[in-house]
Design an enzyme around this catalytic site. Structure first.
Site, PDB file in Angstrom:
ATOM      1  N   GLU A  19       5.019  -1.444   2.192  1.00  0.00           N
ATOM      2  CA  GLU A  19       4.711  -2.522   1.249  1.00  0.00           C
ATOM      3  C   GLU A  19       3.352  -2.323   0.593  1.00  0.00           C
ATOM      4  OE1 GLU A  19       6.907  -4.416   0.142  1.00  0.00           O
ATOM      5  OE2 GLU A  19       8.400  -3.900   1.657  1.00  0.00           O
ATOM      6  N   HIS A  31       3.692  -0.219  -2.461  1.00  0.00           N
ATOM      7  CA  HIS A  31       3.984  -1.039  -3.644  1.00  0.00           C
ATOM      8  C   HIS A  31       2.700  -1.678  -4.167  1.00  0.00           C
ATOM      9  CE1 HIS A  31       8.294  -0.776  -3.784  1.00  0.00           C
ATOM     10  NE2 HIS A  31       8.485  -1.323  -2.605  1.00  0.00           N
TER      11      HIS A  31
END
Length: 704
Positions: free
Chosen positions: A493, A496
């Site tokens: 994550e 991202h």
């Protein structure tokens, strides 16, 4: 379920009538000067001021912001001046600044910290937002102006030209060129899909929150650590409670020794939305039918054909060929894994075949025996804040030179949320980063990244990015210990997040993660590589009690086990990806014949040689939120496609010195900071000097 849909139709009709007739009145009669969502925040980086924002602010702010943009779009469309980039494309890009500001906060909270009030607002707003989008992209006068600028795009340069091209493609793919009567049908379909997706998501959240496995005898939880048992203890002390996560398989299945407990937990997960109060079968079939009808209106045979037009793969044949390269090796590896696990099952005195609730437990048992790797012992070296600050942040510092400083003065939407300010190597402020790690009933399942503020030089906005996870919150005073899989999720994550943090575009529409689905997962999957880097691992993997660095033999075991159980893992994910494609590669008539989605699912997987009785897909159709509640319809393949790109990227890093500033800066400059400003294949080839090669993925998965 039928009553819900009927009720939704009444609400939808009333809401659309309100939207169509009342936006002007909203602008004229409502004093919005005190609404904190509509004002540009005075906090650092214009971060949302959660001290001031209340539930009652969202609805009027959303309606007002839609009204403002609607009026601006009307002005652009009826402008008598010759269409130019400035008076048409740029004006459109500027038209929704308030709506972007409000919706980014609203949808952030409806995913991460919702409540009954926000849920009701979301039900009302989903079809209105769909109608609002259609008002823009199906506006004939506006499209003719966009089209005129597009014809002369070669007179433009840089991001101005790219923005023009992107708006033109968006209009065409949205249906700007179809007839007026088809546009009216398309509007109806889009608003109905939006309502059904909201209903799907809310039903799924209710199912996860209400369906819990209650255990009253601790012996039924044999295999779990003391820390896990404490975290599962019910508040009234009457027993234990296991909550579901969004995937079919549940993490505790790998540790629970009691086979009957495993069966109960698996079946609760498997059937969470299959029948009863939380059934979603009717919803998903209807969504699939509406998508097929939409594709037909837009001139495509199937929704998959329409959806893949502006992606990196460009068409479904590329995806199917990609799968075809992997399936034989994957199925061969899975068969070998199954035989080993069956032996272990029989050694425990059980006869017969493996069951779906057995695989994770016996895989873990074999892993421990073969690699001397105990997941419960491994957890003791992965305290979540250490992983974040001394692992994820440490790797980012080594690669990109950025530093992190926690900001406790920035208001947050929940006490569990932490905020960090990020600085460039020379001390220049770069961005704000929020991290929200622990599961709660107000949060949907899974893990994700998004922006509260999107980077844009036009609007002078630096990025405000957040990561959300769903780790089990420990009992008070206990450390938050996570599994190695959860460690990689945190690195994933943040990959991202880096894509958003390093955005460097003039226009928000082109900025950061606003790229094709089958490219957006590259930075996240590539960032997982650093979780097992020796230098990074030794910096964060420290025993939560003693502070001792993870033993070298344990690191070796983790690395040696990296290709273990990959047949299962790939079968699970490829099954889900293929299932997504099957739902969206069917004609309307074929979809209308589906009576039982689970039967349909089985037949499709059998046809593709991806059905396995003891390896269910990562998500069953009726709780597959990526495709029926989110934006990954026809796009779940992208996780595998970008895994190929990521493993190829990792091979490039390994060949260029691994964890170092020079390699990191090149990757930042040529991939992470480019947004949607280049052709993806050309961008990637310029970075590595060659096309991506699938062999690195095959090797990393141990398929060779």
């Amino acid at each position: 379920m039928i009553n819900k849909i009927k009720k939704g139709g009444v609400l939808l009709a009333a809401g659309l009538a309100f939207y169509a007739c009342s936006t002007n009145k909203i602008i004229e009669n409502k004093d919005m000067s005190s609404n904190p969502l509509l004002m540009k925040s005075t906090l650092p980086y214009h971060a949302p001021n959660f001290k001031q924002i209340k539930n009652e602010h969202y609805r009027p702010a959303l309606l007002h912001a839609m009204g403002l943009q609607k009026e601006r779009v009307k002005e652009i469309a009826r402008n008598k001046a010759k269409p130019s980039f400035e008076n048409t494309v740029l004006a459109l890009e500027k038209s929704g600044i308030e709506l972007s500001r409000v919706s980014s906060v609203f949808y952030g909270l409806t995913s991460a910290n919702t409540n009954d009030t926000l849920r009701k607002i979301q039900e009302e707003m989903s079809p209105l937002m769909a109608a609002h989008t259609d008002f823009i992209y199906l506006n004939e006068d506006l499209f003719q102006r966009i089209k005129e600028v597009y014809k002369n795009k070669d007179e433009l340069s840089g991001e101005d030209k790219i923005l023009t091209e992107e708006y033109y493609k968006s209009f065409v793919q949205s249906g700007a060129e179809i007839s007026s009567d088809k546009k009216e049908k398309l509007k109806r379909i889009n608003t109905e899909i939006a309502s059904l997706q909201t209903e799907f998501n809310q039903t799924l959240l209710d199912a996860i929150n209400h369906k819990k496995l209650e255990i009253y005898e601790v012996k039924e939880l044999e295999g779990l650590s003391e820390g896990l048992l404490k975290s599962l203890k019910k508040e009234d002390g009457s027993g234990y409670e296991i909550k579901l996560i969004n995937t079919t398989q549940q993490p505790l299945l790998s540790s629970l020794k009691n086979r009957e407990t495993r069966k109960k937990l698996f079946e609760l997960s498997y059937n969470r939305t299959n029948g009863g109060e939380y059934d979603t079968n009717g919803i998903i079939v209807k969504i699939a039918e509406l998508r097929a009808e939409k594709a037909n209106l837009l001139g495509f045979d199937t929704y998959a054909d329409w959806s893949l037009v502006n992606t990196m793969v460009e068409n479904k044949e590329t995806v199917q060929n990609f799968f075809a390269q992997l399936i034989p090796s994957v199925r061969n590896k899975t068969a070998k894994e199954a035989e080993i696990l069956k032996e272990s099952l029989h050694e425990d005195g059980f006869t017969g075949d493996l069951e779906p609730w057995d695989w994770a437990y016996y895989a873990e048992k074999v892993r421990q025996e073969k690699y001397d790797l105990d997941e419960n012992l491994l957890r003791e070296y992965f305290e979540v804040n250490n992983v974040l600050e001394k692992g994820v942040f440490y790797a980012a510092n080594k690669l990109y030179g950025i530093t992190f400083e926690e900001r406790k003065d920035i208001p947050v939407y929940h006490p569990d949320v932490r905020v960090f300010e990020i600085f460039e190597e020379d001390g220049t402020p770069l961005a704000l980063f929020y991290v929200d790690l622990f599961a709660r009933p107000s949060k949907r399942g899974g893990a994700w990244m998004s922006n509260f503020v999107a980077q844009s030089h036009l609007f002078k906005n630096k990025p405000v990015v957040y990561n959300v996870c769903n780790y089990a919150k420990p009992a008070d005073g206990e450390p938050a210990l996570i599994s190695y899989d959860e460690v990689t999720t945190l690195f994933h994550e943040f990959g991202h997040a880096l894509h958003g943090l390093f955005a460097n575009q003039k226009y928000a529409k082109l900025s950061g993660t606003n790229v094709a689905r089958d490219f957006v997962e590259l930075p996240s999957q590539a960032n997982e590589h650093w979780a097992l880097n020796d230098e990074v691992l030794k910096n964060y993997a420290k025993h939560y009690k003693t502070g001792a660095i993870i033993p070298a033999e344990m690191i070796k075991s983790v690395k040696n086990a990296a290709t273990f159980n990959q047949g299962f893992s790939l079968t699970e994910v490829m099954g889900a990806a293929n299932l997504d494609l099957q739902w969206h590669n069917k004609s309307l008539s074929a979809l209308s014949e589906i009576r039982n989605p689970l039967d349909f699912q089985k037949k499709q997987l059998e046809k593709e040689n991806l059905y396995d009785p003891y390896i269910p897909t990562r998500y069953l159709s009726n709780f597959f939120a990526h495709i029926f509640g989110g934006g990954y319809a026809s796009g779940y393949y992208s996780y595998l496609w970008t895994e190929m790109l990521a493993e190829d990227t990792n091979a490039w890093f390994d060949a260029n010195g691994g964890l170092n500033r020079q390699a990191g800066q090149r990757y930042r400059d040529m991939i992470l900071s480019q947004g949607n400003t280049q052709n993806y294949k050309e961008m990637y080839k310029a970075f590595t000097g060659r096309d991506a090669e699938v062999e690195h993925m095959i090797e990393a998965r141990g398929l060779n």
